[in-house]
Design a protein around this motif. Structure first.
Motif, short mmCIF file in Angstrom:
data_model
loop_
_atom_site.label_atom_id
_atom_site.label_comp_id
_atom_site.label_asym_id
_atom_site.label_seq_id
_atom_site.Cartn_x
_atom_site.Cartn_y
_atom_site.Cartn_z
N VAL A 41 22.91 44.79 40.83
CA VAL A 41 23.81 45.08 39.71
C VAL A 41 24.58 43.79 39.41
N VAL A 42 24.55 43.33 38.15
CA VAL A 42 25.08 42.01 37.81
C VAL A 42 26.05 42.11 36.63
N THR A 43 27.15 41.37 36.72
CA THR A 43 28.13 41.38 35.63
C THR A 43 28.79 40.01 35.51
N THR A 44 29.24 39.64 34.30
CA THR A 44 29.93 38.37 34.07
C THR A 44 31.18 38.59 33.24
N ASP A 45 32.24 37.90 33.58
CA ASP A 45 33.46 37.90 32.76
C ASP A 45 34.04 36.50 32.72
N THR A 46 34.52 36.12 31.55
CA THR A 46 35.14 34.80 31.36
C THR A 46 36.62 34.96 31.07
N LEU A 47 37.44 34.14 31.69
CA LEU A 47 38.86 34.09 31.38
C LEU A 47 39.16 32.71 30.79
N VAL A 48 39.74 32.69 29.60
CA VAL A 48 40.03 31.43 28.91
C VAL A 48 41.53 31.20 28.86
N SER A 49 41.92 29.97 29.16
CA SER A 49 43.34 29.60 29.13
C SER A 49 43.91 29.80 27.73
N GLY A 50 45.08 30.43 27.66
CA GLY A 50 45.73 30.66 26.37
C GLY A 50 45.28 31.96 25.72
N VAL A 51 44.15 32.51 26.21
CA VAL A 51 43.66 33.78 25.67
C VAL A 51 43.86 34.88 26.70
N HIS A 52 43.36 34.65 27.93
CA HIS A 52 43.43 35.66 28.98
C HIS A 52 44.52 35.37 30.01
N PHE A 53 44.99 34.16 30.04
CA PHE A 53 46.11 33.83 30.94
C PHE A 53 46.87 32.66 30.35
N PHE A 54 48.14 32.50 30.75
CA PHE A 54 48.93 31.37 30.28
C PHE A 54 48.45 30.11 30.99
N ALA A 55 48.40 29.00 30.25
CA ALA A 55 47.88 27.74 30.79
C ALA A 55 48.58 27.33 32.09
N ASP A 56 49.87 27.69 32.21
CA ASP A 56 50.61 27.27 33.41
C ASP A 56 50.65 28.37 34.48
N ALA A 57 49.81 29.41 34.33
CA ALA A 57 49.77 30.48 35.35
C ALA A 57 49.36 29.89 36.68
#
Ligand code: ADP
Ligand code: MG
Length: 320
Positions: A41-57
């Protein structure tokens, strides 16, 4: 530090080792064995700075979320996680950032007994893509399309906490320090409900994880299965922190429309209810029945007690 040094120092070294991995980081591909009788079972997720998290997180929080959202997808299918690969885009080779990120990634890998088996490292805007691989016994995966009219709808844990946490960070909600800590933590450090997925996979008909909000994700189950659904709002599981922080109608808005909870929703035939509840207790998994599937194709009906309930539309749009 050069790219290869960076990979060796921070990703190859310190990664959790599994026996089913024949070849891990360092060659053109990884090689690993799927146990017989199991499906991959395979899955992929992308987190992009400024979209999914704050750049300074904090890098630890980014690593946690990137892993957790992928494991949550595996959990929703009833799968057990085994391997990860990581594609990392970095604006510069900030060693301290990569060190903190990889340390958190390795700690989670060890906690869940999963191995980082490969990836890619490129220069670019900060973004993190994880691919998670897991196993499920053949024929037991929880797919969205198998829900049937009359099935009971269950959710794990409590709903709306992450959205309330986000409202706190945006200065839109004030509460006690204890509740604030709990709700913001639920946003930053979601728990993938892996045990729940494996506990119910033999019994449930369909499953999905709640990443975009209960209504939005339930709608996916309805579209795939051709069912409708009726939800009883007084049965929605709300955390103590949520109850303490907002009035009931506001809590319903958070629970119905707020995203990022990563709880599981699953459906089960009504005659399997006792069987299910015994299994949940055996696995020590908390799940609550919140309604049932209906024959009303694509429609979600909300009820509070005996009355129909209409969602505060402003509240709903606020989340979308
Ligand atoms: P290639 O050029 O052959 O595709 P790379 O230089 O991209 O290889 O990567 C070298 C090795 O390091 C590969 O085994 C790859 O899977 C691994 N790798 C690269 N980046 C990462 C990363 N961020 N995390 C884990 N493994 C990585
Ligand atoms: Mg290559």
């Amino acid at each position: 530090m050069k790219e290869f040094e960076l990979i060796d120092t921070f990703f190859k070294a310190g990664s959790y080792q599994r026996k089913d991995v024949v070849l891990g980081i360092g060659d053109d591909c990884a090689i690993a064995d799927v146990p017989s009788g199991q499906s991959l079972v395979v899955t992929t997720d992308t987190l992009v700075s400024g979209v999914h998290f704050f750049a300074d997180a904090p890098p630890e929080a980014i690593a946690h979320k990137a892993v957790a959202v992928n494991l949550s997808d595996l959990a929703s299918m009833g799968a057990e996680p085994a391997w990860l690969s990581l594609s990392l885009s970095l604006p510069d080779a900030d060693e301290a950032w990569v060190a903190a990120f990889s340390k958190a990634l390795h700690a989670l890998s060890e906690y869940y007994s999963i191995q980082l088996i490969g990836g890619d490292t490129v220069r670019g805007p900060l973004s993190v893509t994880i691919t998670a691989h897991g196993f499920v016994p053949q024929g037991q995966a929880l797919c969205r399309h198998n829900a049937k009219p009359g099935d009971l709808i269950y959710v794990t844990g409590s709903l709306g906490d992450a959205a309330a946490g986000l409202a706190i960070l945006r200065g839109q909600l004030k509460t006690t320090q204890n509740s604030e800590d709990f709700l913001v933590n639920r946003l930053h450090y979601p728990t993938p409900r892996l045990l729940a997925g494996t506990a119910v996979r033999r019994i449930a008909t369909a499953g999905i994880d709640i990443s975009d909000g209960l209504l939005a994700d339930l709608q996916h189950v309805l579209s795939s299965s051709g069912c409708g659904a009726q939800l009883h709002l007084e049965q929605l599981p709300l955390s103590v922190a949520m109850r303490e922080s907002v009035p009931a109608n506001k809590a319903y808005d958070f629970a119905l429309a707020g995203g990022d909870d990563y709880e599981l929703l699953f459906t089960v035939s009504a005659d399997k209810r006792t069987n299910l509840e015994i299994n949940l207790a055996n696995f020590n998994v908390e799940a609550t029945c919140i309604g049932q599937m209906t024959g009303k194709d694509g429609k979600i009906e909300l009820r509070l007690g005996d009355e129909p309930y209409s969602l505060d539309v402003k509240g709903y749009e606020h989340f979308s």
